[in-house]
Design an enzyme around this catalytic site. Structure first.
Site, short mmCIF file in Angstrom:
data_model
loop_
_atom_site.label_atom_id
_atom_site.label_comp_id
_atom_site.label_asym_id
_atom_site.label_seq_id
_atom_site.Cartn_x
_atom_site.Cartn_y
_atom_site.Cartn_z
N SER A 124 0.84 -1.20 0.00
CA SER A 124 0.00 0.00 0.00
C SER A 124 0.87 1.25 0.00
CB SER A 124 -0.88 0.02 1.26
OG SER A 124 -1.49 1.29 1.42
N TYR A 149 -1.83 -0.72 10.65
CA TYR A 149 -2.11 -1.33 9.34
C TYR A 149 -0.95 -1.04 8.39
CZ TYR A 149 -3.61 -1.39 4.51
OH TYR A 149 -3.64 -1.59 3.14
N LYS A 153 2.00 -3.58 6.63
CA LYS A 153 2.36 -3.64 5.20
C LYS A 153 3.87 -3.42 5.03
CE LYS A 153 -1.64 -4.29 3.14
NZ LYS A 153 -1.93 -5.55 2.41
C1 WQD Z 1 -9.65 9.79 0.25
C2 WQD Z 1 -9.91 11.28 0.39
C3 WQD Z 1 -10.27 11.99 2.65
C4 WQD Z 1 -14.05 9.75 3.14
C5 WQD Z 1 -7.11 4.92 2.50
C6 WQD Z 1 -6.20 4.16 3.38
C7 WQD Z 1 -5.10 3.52 2.59
C8 WQD Z 1 -5.65 2.76 1.39
C9 WQD Z 1 -6.62 3.59 0.58
C10 WQD Z 1 -5.49 0.44 1.89
C11 WQD Z 1 -9.21 11.92 1.57
C12 WQD Z 1 -11.54 12.18 1.81
C13 WQD Z 1 -12.87 10.27 2.62
C14 WQD Z 1 -15.12 10.61 3.48
C15 WQD Z 1 -13.80 12.48 2.73
N1 WQD Z 1 -6.23 1.57 1.81
N2 WQD Z 1 -12.76 11.61 2.41
N3 WQD Z 1 -14.95 11.95 3.25
O1 WQD Z 1 -7.32 7.95 3.25
O2 WQD Z 1 -6.40 8.29 0.90
O3 WQD Z 1 -6.42 5.99 1.91
O4 WQD Z 1 -7.61 4.08 1.50
O5 WQD Z 1 -4.35 0.30 1.53
O6 WQD Z 1 -4.44 2.64 3.45
O7 WQD Z 1 -5.58 5.10 4.26
O8 WQD Z 1 -8.55 7.06 1.20
O9 WQD Z 1 -10.92 7.06 0.56
O10 WQD Z 1 -10.33 7.24 3.03
O11 WQD Z 1 -9.91 9.18 1.53
O12 WQD Z 1 -13.68 13.70 2.55
O13 WQD Z 1 -16.20 10.19 3.98
O14 WQD Z 1 -11.31 11.47 0.61
O15 WQD Z 1 -10.07 13.08 3.54
O16 WQD Z 1 -8.81 13.22 1.20
P1 WQD Z 1 -7.14 7.44 1.86
P2 WQD Z 1 -10.00 7.58 1.62
#
Ligand code: WQD
Length: 338
Positions: A124, A149, A153
């Protein structure tokens, strides 16, 4: 090739299964269904038109895994099995390290006993840690991870790098995913989070379907063009095809490679919301709320190495990702629980 997919009934694993079959390979799925539904298997048979070989087992169960390796002659393993919720990992570090490391170590022991020497690992981008500058390159020295997590990884990467050093006839691809979204074009398989979605796209699709009232946008005061967080969203089918390319590469190369799987394009939260509404002609009500702890301003890949080494690059567009995500949600309002 005959490939073992550990955790192959999950979101990425099931899509990779389809692309392996499409590419003419054989695949066996082992999964304990802790975070996956058995309904995926019948969906995979519908998509591929072929029976699925499925082993219901815990990948850390050595006796069960020995029996699976004894029953098949695998050319490679793709290791997806693992817990993957960032927030949960902070609350349950013991379970995360136990599960995410035991599965890898058990697989390596069984591979060594069976003479299987190729492994693709589902890593990841979070292993880079809170690096402020994107694009992220594989040669960058990661900062400390920010949750168990991500550490699991990172530690798994270290394990596999050391295994390949000790056994030079092994080959390993450590694939660093960015943000996988979308679904197979059939709408039969897709991302099926349990409870309130942590990730952006499944939350959007549940708002669009009326299951949730509105999207909470976590902050609009980031150092980005519109102030909302920027990420590298990659279509899960492109990601799956990257795994096929990595498997095929490993059969003719020894040693370990760390490889980003991303598009190299950063989109903001509002870019995603606006594209989703435009492509699907469905409203996504949202409100700007406070930042989510631990979120970065901007995080996207340099995808050059995957192109150079594997001859792979993402091909699907943001519109494809939005359209395919919505089709999956629309056809499966409650995921595989319908
Ligand atoms: C994306 C953007 C949030 C939800 C995560 C894990 C990472 C990987 C991928 C496994 C950010 C914003 C999100 C919401 C929002 N998984 N957001 N409202 O955090 O980049 O990565 O998923 O490997 O380990 O950390 O992805 O989809 O949570 O967020 O505004 O309800 O959307 O702030 O900018 P992230 P995400």
């Amino acid at each position: 090739m005959k490939i073992l997919l550990s955790g192959g009934a999950g979101f990425i694993g099931s899509h990779t299964y389809v692309e392996l079959i499409n590419a003419g390979h054989e695949a066996v799925i082992v999964d304990n269904l802790y975070n996956a539904s058995e309904k995926v298997l019948e969906r995979l048979e519908t998509i591929t038109g072929k029976p699925v070989t499925f082993c219901n087992a815990d990948v850390s169960d050595k006796e069960a895994m020995r029996a699976i390796f004894a029953a098949h002659s695998f050319d490679a393993v793709i290791h997806f099995a693992g817990y993957k919720a960032v927030g949960e990992s902070v609350r349950k570090p013991i379970e995360y390290y136990r599960n995410n490391l035991d599965t890898t170590l058990t697989l390596c022991e069984c591979m060594r006993e069976a003479g299987v020497r190729c492994i693709v690992f589902s890593s990841s981008a979070t292993v880079y840690g809170p690096i402020e500058t994107s694009p992220l390159v594989e040669s960058m020295h990661p900062l400390d991870c920010t949750n168990p997590y991500a550490w699991s990884k990172s530690i798994n990467e270290r394990i596999l790098l050391d295994v390949c050093t000790a056994m030079p006839d092994w080959s390993c691809a450590l694939l660093r995913y960015f943000n996988p979204i979308g679904a197979h074009e059939s709408g039969l398989i897709g991302e099926d989070p349990v409870g309130v979605p942590n990730n952006l796209m499944p939350y959007i699709t549940q708002v669009a379907s009326g299951k949730r009232e509105r999207l909470n946008v976590f902050g609009n005061d980031y150092n980005t063009p519109d102030g909302t967080g920027v990420r590298d969203y990659i279509h899960v089918v492109d990601l799956a095809r990257g795994h096929v390319a990595a498997c095929e590469y490993l059969l003719s190369h020894k040693g370990a490679e760390i490889i980003n799987l991303g598009t190299g394009i950063g989109y903001s939260v509002l870019d995603i919301v606006n594209a989703f509404q435009r492509v699907n002609d469905v409203p996504v009500p949202y409100a700007i709320v406070e930042r989510r702890a631990g979120d970065m301003d901007s995080y996207y890949a340099d995808p050059t190495k995957a192109k150079t080494l594997l001859g792979w690059q993402a091909e699907k567009t943001l519109d494809d990702m939005c359209r395919d995500s919505w089709r999956w949600q629309s056809k499966n309002p409650n995921g595989y629980r319908d």
